[in-house]
Design a protein around this motif. Structure first.
Motif, PDB file in Angstrom:
ATOM      1  N   SER A 157      29.839  44.111  45.175  1.00  0.00           N
ATOM      2  CA  SER A 157      29.220  42.835  44.630  1.00  0.00           C
ATOM      3  C   SER A 157      27.901  42.790  44.677  1.00  0.00           C
ATOM      4  O   SER A 157      27.368  43.497  45.750  1.00  0.00           O
ATOM      5  CB  SER A 157      29.927  41.596  45.529  1.00  0.00           C
ATOM      6  OG  SER A 157      29.002  40.563  45.261  1.00  0.00           O
ATOM      7  N   GLU A 158      27.391  42.232  43.757  1.00  0.00           N
ATOM      8  CA  GLU A 158      25.752  42.110  43.959  1.00  0.00           C
ATOM      9  C   GLU A 158      25.113  41.444  45.083  1.00  0.00           C
ATOM     10  O   GLU A 158      24.112  42.045  45.658  1.00  0.00           O
ATOM     11  CB  GLU A 158      25.149  41.457  42.671  1.00  0.00           C
ATOM     12  CG  GLU A 158      23.753  41.773  42.464  1.00  0.00           C
ATOM     13  CD  GLU A 158      22.984  40.821  41.356  1.00  0.00           C
ATOM     14  OE1 GLU A 158      21.768  40.496  41.141  1.00  0.00           O
ATOM     15  OE2 GLU A 158      23.834  40.353  40.541  1.00  0.00           O
ATOM     16  N   GLU A 208      26.546  37.207  37.477  1.00  0.00           N
ATOM     17  CA  GLU A 208      26.739  36.422  36.294  1.00  0.00           C
ATOM     18  C   GLU A 208      28.167  36.681  35.555  1.00  0.00           C
ATOM     19  O   GLU A 208      28.815  36.033  35.009  1.00  0.00           O
ATOM     20  CB  GLU A 208      25.985  36.687  34.975  1.00  0.00           C
ATOM     21  CG  GLU A 208      25.845  38.080  34.780  1.00  0.00           C
ATOM     22  CD  GLU A 208      24.504  39.027  35.411  1.00  0.00           C
ATOM     23  OE1 GLU A 208      24.195  40.175  34.770  1.00  0.00           O
ATOM     24  OE2 GLU A 208      24.031  38.541  36.503  1.00  0.00           O
ATOM     25  N   VAL A 209      28.938  37.505  36.329  1.00  0.00           N
ATOM     26  CA  VAL A 209      30.379  37.631  36.195  1.00  0.00           C
ATOM     27  C   VAL A 209      31.095  36.294  36.720  1.00  0.00           C
ATOM     28  O   VAL A 209      31.988  35.916  35.881  1.00  0.00           O
ATOM     29  CB  VAL A 209      30.880  38.868  36.814  1.00  0.00           C
ATOM     30  CG1 VAL A 209      32.546  38.725  36.924  1.00  0.00           C
ATOM     31  CG2 VAL A 209      30.463  40.020  35.965  1.00  0.00           C
ATOM     32  N   GLY A 210      30.802  35.564  37.460  1.00  0.00           N
ATOM     33  CA  GLY A 210      31.371  34.475  37.826  1.00  0.00           C
ATOM     34  C   GLY A 210      32.689  34.819  38.784  1.00  0.00           C
ATOM     35  O   GLY A 210      32.823  35.671  39.376  1.00  0.00           O
ATOM     36  N   SER A 244      37.965  37.950  44.117  1.00  0.00           N
ATOM     37  CA  SER A 244      37.392  36.721  44.831  1.00  0.00           C
ATOM     38  C   SER A 244      38.077  36.506  46.243  1.00  0.00           C
ATOM     39  O   SER A 244      37.599  35.961  47.022  1.00  0.00           O
ATOM     40  CB  SER A 244      37.391  35.528  43.913  1.00  0.00           C
ATOM     41  OG  SER A 244      36.889  35.533  42.869  1.00  0.00           O
ATOM     42  N   HIS A 245      39.481  37.191  46.529  1.00  0.00           N
ATOM     43  CA  HIS A 245      40.304  37.055  47.599  1.00  0.00           C
ATOM     44  C   HIS A 245      39.836  37.977  48.674  1.00  0.00           C
ATOM     45  O   HIS A 245      40.059  37.720  49.764  1.00  0.00           O
ATOM     46  CB  HIS A 245      41.659  37.140  47.390  1.00  0.00           C
ATOM     47  CG  HIS A 245      42.188  36.091  46.496  1.00  0.00           C
ATOM     48  ND1 HIS A 245      42.424  34.885  46.910  1.00  0.00           N
ATOM     49  CD2 HIS A 245      42.794  36.075  45.349  1.00  0.00           C
ATOM     50  CE1 HIS A 245      42.894  34.097  45.990  1.00  0.00           C
ATOM     51  NE2 HIS A 245      43.162  34.894  44.847  1.00  0.00           N
ATOM     52  N   ALA A 254      32.253  45.117  36.003  1.00  0.00           N
ATOM     53  CA  ALA A 254      31.037  45.554  36.619  1.00  0.00           C
ATOM     54  C   ALA A 254      30.167  46.427  35.663  1.00  0.00           C
ATOM     55  O   ALA A 254      30.472  46.615  34.475  1.00  0.00           O
ATOM     56  CB  ALA A 254      31.317  46.371  37.801  1.00  0.00           C
ATOM     57  N   LEU A 255      29.124  46.309  35.985  1.00  0.00           N
ATOM     58  CA  LEU A 255      27.863  47.178  35.155  1.00  0.00           C
ATOM     59  C   LEU A 255      28.478  48.636  35.213  1.00  0.00           C
ATOM     60  O   LEU A 255      28.846  49.110  36.195  1.00  0.00           O
ATOM     61  CB  LEU A 255      26.361  47.020  35.748  1.00  0.00           C
ATOM     62  CG  LEU A 255      25.994  45.718  35.828  1.00  0.00           C
ATOM     63  CD1 LEU A 255      24.588  45.675  36.688  1.00  0.00           C
ATOM     64  CD2 LEU A 255      25.854  45.015  34.348  1.00  0.00           C
ATOM     65  N   SER A 256      28.267  49.378  34.329  1.00  0.00           N
ATOM     66  CA  SER A 256      28.373  50.683  34.159  1.00  0.00           C
ATOM     67  C   SER A 256      27.508  51.522  35.518  1.00  0.00           C
ATOM     68  O   SER A 256      26.827  50.956  35.979  1.00  0.00           O
ATOM     69  CB  SER A 256      27.822  51.581  32.916  1.00  0.00           C
ATOM     70  OG  SER A 256      26.185  51.363  32.830  1.00  0.00           O
TER      71      SER A 256
END
Length: 282
Positions: free
Chosen positions: A160-161, A198-200, A205-206, A252-254
């Motif tokens: 995660s960012e 920004e993925v939200g 999430s768990h 995710a981003l590349s």
């Protein structure tokens, strides 16, 4: 005064290491101070290792083998010693991690243990551990040796960012940590993707989880709470974990764009500006 605390060599790998160190040092006719001079450390440190009050490092062990001409005895022993410093509930997972051929992991808040620098690991564990911190840090770094094997596992991580922005240990530590991530990206068998803010809402999430695959053993899923870790080879659980991981990797981003983001965060947030409360030198 030289510490002559007696040890039971069968009590633990650390006690056995200390017992053998004292025995072989005395056979060589060296005092703790004399051996320390050869090892480029203090006699006090030698004494602390001999009495199992200090966990030896791999570098210390390699120098010790060379100094006492032990044929690699302490270099072999130190792996067992460092493994014994891991929490007892974590050791079964560490065994499976070392045998895996493919590791896929999603991390919500922090950098994965196999990718942590010493400074980052110390700051992270120091937030909740006061005793034996040196040993725990050394044990975590020892786990990373699987990445240096001739045939390392394929290691694919989605971070995660938040892990890039959660400042652990201060800016200097974070800059070193992010620079280390960039260096790991250069390895053929390591892939790191960042899941941007920004993925939200997302499939992870768990919480964090790791999928492990093996040449002959059943696949398994590993999760962790604040008390202990949990492993399962339940096929339904692995299927669900795989589906969630595929969604995370797709969102995710590349790898290339992740490298760009890591670089930008490192430069913008953890650049050469002074630490809070510090002052620049004239």
């Amino acid at each position: 005064m030289v510490n002559i605390r007696s040890l039971d060599p069968s009590a633990s790998p650390l006690d056995y290491y200390g017992y053998e160190l004292r025995r072989l040092r005395e056979e060589a006719g060296l005092s703790q101070s004399q051996l320390g001079d050869v090892l480029f450390c203090t006699g006090s440190l030698v004494g602390q290792v001999e009495t199992a009050r200090k966990v030896p490092t791999r570098e210390f062990s390699e120098r010790l083998d060379a100094a006492l001409m032990t044929g690699g005895l302490f270099t072999r022993l130190v792996g067992l010693v460092l493994k014994s410093q891991l929490p007892s509930w974590f050791r079964p997972y560490a065994d499976m991690e070392a045998r895996a051929t493919y590791l896929c992991s999603f991390q919500v808040q922090v950098v994965h243990g196999l990718l942590q620098t010493k400074g980052y690991a110390r700051a992270l564990m120091g937030a909740r551990v006061e005793s034996d911190l040196d040993g725990m840090v050394a044990a975590r770094i020892e786990r990373q040796r699987i990445m240096d094997r001739e045939n390392p596992p394929l290691f694919w991580v989605v971070l995660s960012e938040a892990a890039l922005h959660q400042e652990v240990g201060g800016r200097t530590v974070m800059r070193e940590q992010l620079d280390h991530l960039l260096g790991m990206q250069d390895r053929e068998w390591v892939k790191i993707q960042i899941l941007p803010f920004e993925v939200g809402a997302h499939a992870g999430s768990h919480g964090s989880f790791t999928l492990l695959r093996f040449e002959s053993d059943p696949d398994l899923v590993y999760t962790e709470d604040f008390v202990q870790g949990h492993m399962t080879v339940d096929s339904a659980a692995f299927r669900e974990g795989s589906l969630r991981y595929d969604h995370l990797r797709a969102a995710a981003l590349s790898v290339e764009d992740s490298t760009t983001l890591i670089t930008r965060v490192m430069e913008e947030h953890y650049g050469d500006q002074p630490e809070p409360g510090g002052s620049e030198l004239a």
